[in-house]
Design a protein around this motif. Structure first.
Motif, PDB file in Angstrom:
ATOM      1  N   PRO A  39       0.810  -1.218   0.000  1.00 53.87           N
ATOM      2  CA  PRO A  39       0.000   0.000   0.000  1.00 53.87           C
ATOM      3  C   PRO A  39       0.842   1.266   0.000  1.00 53.87           C
ATOM      4  CG  PRO A  39      -0.884  -1.607   1.542  1.00 53.87           C
ATOM      5  CD  PRO A  39       0.429  -2.150   1.075  1.00 53.87           C
ATOM      6  N   GLY A  40       0.539   2.186  -0.906  1.00 60.01           N
ATOM      7  CA  GLY A  40       1.223   3.468  -0.956  1.00 60.01           C
ATOM      8  C   GLY A  40       2.619   3.436  -1.531  1.00 60.01           C
ATOM      9  N   MET A  41       3.045   2.252  -2.004  1.00 52.61           N
ATOM     10  CA  MET A  41       4.419   2.148  -2.507  1.00 52.61           C
ATOM     11  C   MET A  41       4.485   1.681  -3.950  1.00 52.61           C
ATOM     12  SD  MET A  41       6.449   0.734   0.822  1.00 52.61           S
ATOM     13  CE  MET A  41       8.002   1.340   0.188  1.00 52.61           C
ATOM     14  N   GLY A  42       3.362   1.559  -4.594  1.00 53.60           N
ATOM     15  CA  GLY A  42       3.395   1.123  -5.979  1.00 53.60           C
ATOM     16  C   GLY A  42       3.945  -0.284  -6.104  1.00 53.60           C
ATOM     17  N   LEU A  43       4.552  -0.558  -7.229  1.00 53.86           N
ATOM     18  CA  LEU A  43       5.170  -1.856  -7.471  1.00 53.86           C
ATOM     19  C   LEU A  43       6.687  -1.707  -7.397  1.00 53.86           C
ATOM     20  CD1 LEU A  43       2.561  -1.739  -9.771  1.00 53.86           C
ATOM     21  CD2 LEU A  43       3.187  -4.138  -9.651  1.00 53.86           C
ATOM     22  N   ARG A  44       7.311  -2.618  -6.708  1.00 48.73           N
ATOM     23  CA  ARG A  44       8.763  -2.591  -6.602  1.00 48.73           C
ATOM     24  C   ARG A  44       9.332  -3.880  -7.180  1.00 48.73           C
ATOM     25  NH1 ARG A  44      10.084  -1.441  -0.516  1.00 48.73           N
ATOM     26  NH2 ARG A  44       8.236  -2.762  -0.227  1.00 48.73           N
ATOM     27  N   LEU A  45      10.330  -3.721  -8.014  1.00 46.76           N
ATOM     28  CA  LEU A  45      10.900  -4.847  -8.729  1.00 46.76           C
ATOM     29  C   LEU A  45      11.798  -5.666  -7.810  1.00 46.76           C
ATOM     30  CD1 LEU A  45      11.201  -6.204 -11.532  1.00 46.76           C
ATOM     31  CD2 LEU A  45      13.174  -4.723 -11.901  1.00 46.76           C
ATOM     32  N   ILE A  46      11.548  -6.967  -7.745  1.00 50.86           N
ATOM     33  CA  ILE A  46      12.334  -7.852  -6.889  1.00 50.86           C
ATOM     34  C   ILE A  46      13.500  -8.451  -7.687  1.00 50.86           C
ATOM     35  CG2 ILE A  46      12.280  -9.873  -5.388  1.00 50.86           C
ATOM     36  CD1 ILE A  46       9.227  -9.446  -5.156  1.00 50.86           C
ATOM     37  N   HIS A  47      13.163  -9.181  -8.726  1.00 50.67           N
ATOM     38  CA  HIS A  47      14.130  -9.777  -9.639  1.00 50.67           C
ATOM     39  C   HIS A  47      13.526  -9.770 -11.030  1.00 50.67           C
ATOM     40  CE1 HIS A  47      17.156 -11.510  -6.852  1.00 50.67           C
ATOM     41  NE2 HIS A  47      16.147 -11.783  -6.044  1.00 50.67           N
ATOM     42  N   TYR A  48      14.394  -9.890 -12.026  1.00 48.86           N
ATOM     43  CA  TYR A  48      13.896 -10.022 -13.385  1.00 48.86           C
ATOM     44  C   TYR A  48      14.820 -10.938 -14.175  1.00 48.86           C
ATOM     45  CZ  TYR A  48      17.365  -6.430 -14.665  1.00 48.86           C
ATOM     46  OH  TYR A  48      18.519  -5.720 -14.859  1.00 48.86           O
ATOM     47  N   SER A  49      14.333 -11.316 -15.346  1.00 49.09           N
ATOM     48  CA  SER A  49      15.096 -12.227 -16.198  1.00 49.09           C
ATOM     49  C   SER A  49      14.962 -11.774 -17.642  1.00 49.09           C
ATOM     50  CB  SER A  49      14.563 -13.654 -16.050  1.00 49.09           C
ATOM     51  OG  SER A  49      15.098 -14.501 -17.054  1.00 49.09           O
ATOM     52  N   VAL A  50      16.093 -11.736 -18.343  1.00 49.49           N
ATOM     53  CA  VAL A  50      16.059 -11.307 -19.746  1.00 49.49           C
ATOM     54  C   VAL A  50      16.105 -12.490 -20.686  1.00 49.49           C
ATOM     55  CG1 VAL A  50      17.065  -9.082 -19.173  1.00 49.49           C
ATOM     56  CG2 VAL A  50      18.559 -10.951 -19.888  1.00 49.49           C
ATOM     57  N   GLY A  51      16.050 -13.692 -20.130  1.00 48.47           N
ATOM     58  CA  GLY A  51      16.032 -14.876 -20.983  1.00 48.47           C
ATOM     59  C   GLY A  51      16.215 -16.127 -20.147  1.00 48.47           C
ATOM     60  N   THR A  55      19.099 -14.397 -14.649  1.00 51.55           N
ATOM     61  CA  THR A  55      18.321 -13.624 -13.699  1.00 51.55           C
ATOM     62  C   THR A  55      19.143 -12.423 -13.247  1.00 51.55           C
ATOM     63  OG1 THR A  55      19.069 -14.858 -11.757  1.00 51.55           O
ATOM     64  CG2 THR A  55      17.078 -15.653 -12.847  1.00 51.55           C
ATOM     65  N   ALA A  56      18.466 -11.412 -12.746  1.00 49.43           N
ATOM     66  CA  ALA A  56      19.150 -10.217 -12.251  1.00 49.43           C
ATOM     67  C   ALA A  56      18.347  -9.621 -11.104  1.00 49.43           C
ATOM     68  CB  ALA A  56      19.335  -9.195 -13.369  1.00 49.43           C
ATOM     69  N   LYS A  57      19.050  -8.888 -10.228  1.00 49.16           N
ATOM     70  CA  LYS A  57      18.401  -8.286  -9.080  1.00 49.16           C
ATOM     71  C   LYS A  57      17.711  -6.994  -9.472  1.00 49.16           C
ATOM     72  CE  LYS A  57      21.652 -10.175  -5.692  1.00 49.16           C
ATOM     73  NZ  LYS A  57      22.651  -9.834  -4.633  1.00 49.16           N
ATOM     74  N   GLY A  58      16.574  -6.761  -8.835  1.00 50.95           N
ATOM     75  CA  GLY A  58      15.868  -5.506  -8.992  1.00 50.95           C
ATOM     76  C   GLY A  58      16.109  -4.606  -7.810  1.00 50.95           C
ATOM     77  N   GLU A  59      15.089  -3.859  -7.446  1.00 54.10           N
ATOM     78  CA  GLU A  59      15.195  -2.861  -6.392  1.00 54.10           C
ATOM     79  C   GLU A  59      15.219  -3.473  -4.993  1.00 54.10           C
ATOM     80  OE1 GLU A  59      11.925  -0.127  -6.533  1.00 54.10           O
ATOM     81  OE2 GLU A  59      12.538   0.953  -4.704  1.00 54.10           O
ATOM     82  N   VAL A  60      14.447  -4.542  -4.767  1.00 53.85           N
ATOM     83  CA  VAL A  60      14.301  -5.121  -3.425  1.00 53.85           C
ATOM     84  C   VAL A  60      14.515  -6.630  -3.452  1.00 53.85           C
ATOM     85  CG1 VAL A  60      12.866  -3.306  -2.435  1.00 53.85           C
ATOM     86  CG2 VAL A  60      11.788  -5.117  -3.782  1.00 53.85           C
ATOM     87  N   PRO A  61      15.725  -7.113  -3.728  1.00 54.99           N
ATOM     88  CA  PRO A  61      15.951  -8.552  -3.904  1.00 54.99           C
ATOM     89  C   PRO A  61      16.181  -9.359  -2.631  1.00 54.99           C
ATOM     90  CG  PRO A  61      17.971  -7.354  -4.309  1.00 54.99           C
ATOM     91  CD  PRO A  61      16.915  -6.311  -4.008  1.00 54.99           C
ATOM     92  N   ASP A  62      16.491  -8.660  -1.525  1.00 54.71           N
ATOM     93  CA  ASP A  62      16.891  -9.378  -0.312  1.00 54.71           C
ATOM     94  C   ASP A  62      15.770 -10.265   0.221  1.00 54.71           C
ATOM     95  OD1 ASP A  62      18.894  -6.588   0.954  1.00 54.71           O
ATOM     96  OD2 ASP A  62      19.312  -8.152  -0.540  1.00 54.71           O
TER      97      ASP A  62
END
Lengths: 114, 112
Positions: A39-51, A55-62
């Motif tokens: 709530p009130g924080m939108g969406l925050r990227l945890i991890h992502y993958s380009v293929g 995999t790669a870390k986003g904003e909040v991976p811990d």
């Protein structure tokens, strides 16, 4: 064509328990993402993958780990759940076009950690 | 520098009115600015998007205005309808979409 699906829809965990969230897409997208929404924080990227296999870390991976063993699946793991990980988790996928990306989101997984 | 600011936090508009949501960014590397609409219990869905080489983009009742020098962009919903009641997120990305940054969201309520 189901788009992006997420499993499970809702889960309750006790502190210290582990679980895996599954995301699947049938659009042959290269990019896949895991977000958390609070709530009130939108969406925050945890991890992502380009293929597949990357995999790669986003904003909040811990506290989270991910794997992309198959192109259509992106798994998010919580090894030792904490109450701070109570959130709604969204998976998304997008094309790799070299231009501008449109992300397609799944319906979300609501996680409650007690 | 990755942050995207969004205002207002909530907005109440009468049916037929104009809804305006504003966003600002700092990272000049951002080069794609989408808006997402989210209904309760659903995932966000792309509404409209703009690149910085144009100052305005219109799709039906939805218009994005973009001010590159001020690093600001806004969503205008003309003739707002109760069905438009949802949470709206602005976002920004660079590097061909590898890393999206979202604003905190605006909850829009359109009164009948």
């Amino acid at each position: 064509n189901a788009g992006v699906t997420q499993t499970p829809k809702f889960r309750v965990l006790k502190t210290g328990q582990s679980m895996t969230l599954l995301c699947a897409q049938d659009m042959n997208h290269e990019y896949m993402y895991w977000y958390r929404q609070d709530p009130g924080m939108g969406l925050r990227l945890i991890h992502y993958s380009v293929g597949e296999g990357t995999t790669a870390k986003g904003e909040v991976p811990d506290g989270y780990n991910v794997s992309r063993l198959k192109k259509q699946n992106f798994l998010l793991g919580l090894e030792s759940a904490a109450p701070s990980q109570t959130s709604v988790y969204f998976c998304a996928s997008s094309y790799l076009t070299g231009l501008r990306e449109t992300q397609y989101f799944g319906p979300g997984t609501r996680l409650l950690v007690l | 520098q990755q942050q995207v600011k969004q205002s207002p936090q909530s907005l109440i508009v009468q049916k037929g009115g104009i809804s305006i949501i504003n966003c600002a960014y700092e990272n000049t590397a951002f080069d794609y600015f989408p808006w997402y609409q989210q209904f309760p219990g659903k995932g966000p869905a792309l509404l409209i998007a703009i690149r910085p080489d144009v100052s305005e983009k219109k799709e039906g009742r939805f218009t994005i205005s973009f001010n590159k020098s001020a690093k600001q962009f806004s969503l205008h919903i003309m003739d707002s309808q109760p069905g438009d009641s949802a949470t709206y997120f602005c976002a920004a990305t660079d590097n061909y979409g590898q890393n999206f940054v979202f604003g905190p969201g605006t909850r829009l309520s359109v009164l009948p």
